[in-house]
Design a protein around this motif. Sequence first.
Motif, PDB file in Angstrom:
ATOM      1  N   SER A 156       0.818  -1.213   0.000  1.00 31.58           N
ATOM      2  CA  SER A 156       0.000   0.000   0.000  1.00 31.58           C
ATOM      3  C   SER A 156       0.850   1.262   0.000  1.00 31.58           C
ATOM      4  O   SER A 156       0.353   2.355  -0.289  1.00 31.58           O
ATOM      5  N   ASN A 210      -3.993  -0.173   6.037  1.00 30.73           N
ATOM      6  CA  ASN A 210      -5.135   0.430   5.340  1.00 30.73           C
ATOM      7  C   ASN A 210      -6.230  -0.605   5.093  1.00 30.73           C
ATOM      8  O   ASN A 210      -6.812  -0.680   4.028  1.00 30.73           O
ATOM      9  N   ALA A 212      -9.356  -1.253   6.241  1.00 27.30           N
ATOM     10  CA  ALA A 212     -10.806  -1.070   6.182  1.00 27.30           C
ATOM     11  C   ALA A 212     -11.348  -0.906   4.764  1.00 27.30           C
ATOM     12  O   ALA A 212     -12.201  -1.686   4.324  1.00 27.30           O
ATOM     13  N   ARG A 213     -10.868   0.099   4.050  1.00 31.23           N
ATOM     14  CA  ARG A 213     -11.427   0.372   2.731  1.00 31.23           C
ATOM     15  C   ARG A 213     -11.201  -0.803   1.787  1.00 31.23           C
ATOM     16  O   ARG A 213     -12.128  -1.215   1.060  1.00 31.23           O
ATOM     17  N   PHE A 214     -10.009  -1.348   1.798  1.00 30.66           N
ATOM     18  CA  PHE A 214      -9.688  -2.418   0.870  1.00 30.66           C
ATOM     19  C   PHE A 214     -10.507  -3.673   1.152  1.00 30.66           C
ATOM     20  O   PHE A 214     -11.115  -4.248   0.246  1.00 30.66           O
ATOM     21  N   LEU A 216     -13.279  -3.979   2.721  1.00 31.86           N
ATOM     22  CA  LEU A 216     -14.698  -3.741   2.443  1.00 31.86           C
ATOM     23  C   LEU A 216     -14.993  -3.926   0.957  1.00 31.86           C
ATOM     24  O   LEU A 216     -16.021  -4.499   0.582  1.00 31.86           O
ATOM     25  N   GLU A 217     -14.072  -3.467   0.112  1.00 30.74           N
ATOM     26  CA  GLU A 217     -14.250  -3.656  -1.324  1.00 30.74           C
ATOM     27  C   GLU A 217     -14.100  -5.129  -1.704  1.00 30.74           C
ATOM     28  O   GLU A 217     -14.814  -5.629  -2.593  1.00 30.74           O
ATOM     29  N   VAL A 255     -14.032  -0.538  12.831  1.00 26.96           N
ATOM     30  CA  VAL A 255     -13.786  -1.326  11.622  1.00 26.96           C
ATOM     31  C   VAL A 255     -14.522  -2.657  11.666  1.00 26.96           C
ATOM     32  O   VAL A 255     -15.123  -3.085  10.673  1.00 26.96           O
ATOM     33  N   TRP A 258     -18.098  -2.245  10.747  1.00 29.01           N
ATOM     34  CA  TRP A 258     -18.232  -2.034   9.296  1.00 29.01           C
ATOM     35  C   TRP A 258     -18.191  -3.372   8.567  1.00 29.01           C
ATOM     36  O   TRP A 258     -18.993  -3.620   7.659  1.00 29.01           O
TER      37      TRP A 258
END
Length: 366
Positions: A156, A210, A212-214, A216-217, A255, A258
């Motif tokens: 990342s 990093n 969370a965003r990854f 989740l996708e 997190v 989520w």
Amino acid sequence: MEPSVVLAQPITLKLSGKTIPNRLYRTPLSEYASTYDEDNVENSGKPLARYAELYQGMSDLIKEKMEVLEANYKQFNTEIADGGAGLICFGNIPIHRDNLENYNNAVLDPNNPWDPVAAFAPAIKAVKSRGALCLPQLQFPGRQVPEFLNKHPKSSSDIQLKPCLNKTYGKPTPLTKSEIKELIGRYVWASDVLEKAGADGIIYGGSLENRARFILEVVAAIKSKLPSDKFVIAAKFSCQDFIEGGQSFAEQCVVIKWLEEAGVDFFDISGGTYESPAWRGNIMTELTERSSQKIRGSYFIEWAQELKKVLSRAVIGTTGGWRDAYRMSEAVENGDIDMIGLGRPLREDPQFVNGVLRGDVIESKL
């Protein structure tokens, strides 16, 4: 109630409706039982014969006629399946053959020339032959790639991991947006392969940076291909990083919620990072000496029980430190956590779970 009664209770994953027959699971661990060819990456990562022995009995191996490589992978899985764990997670399975956490682990890469479904199906069949659910762990290690395997792994960021765990690590190259999209596609492809090979789902165990965003996708992409009512998505989740500037427990509470809302159905809680691993060094000593470890029998039970309060649906377990069946059953019976994750105790004694469930064994030999 006696530990054998409490820990023998089944539990159902609510999204998929799949039932885990008891409260003890084999946490993901590296098996180091696949091919590795430093001169030809296409010859690396294919399951070997000894991989399946860990999950199914030798009598089944003798009866079934299969190629040597398939037999080897299946052979390695004998002992754990026969040992009685209700949920069995395969170890680290990288989704990119150029970014390996270590050599001799199984690899799922769409560019490999061999049939991945045929390669993984024997071990998955072995896992499920004794009634356990099977959740192979998929991972992308990011900067946690040893330098001798790749001097410039993808990650990342370009921040290099300092030497630790007796290894030096490659100087990473940041992933581009297109490479991140392609990486998500690899998780989906690998999940689809494992579903076709018979797995009940997957457990996400990628780099925690990093996250969370990854993730989740990744979860959303897998769900679009494999619906949650049929395919389990689980996550190996760190309660905190135990390093300055790392993920805090408060952040992880946000997190994990989520991820539950996104469709994760099971969490395996541990802690630490490569820089500050919870299983070695000073952090290990500190965790071992905590009063909670001595009284309650687990490194991470304090954090796991608080994370459970955040969740409304997902099943939660924790790995690390469990040795005493009374402490395990106490945590489950009190509702602090749902399941008990075991790693080293099963390497020491593959029949440990059976012994606990029969009431014959109270404490691991470790």
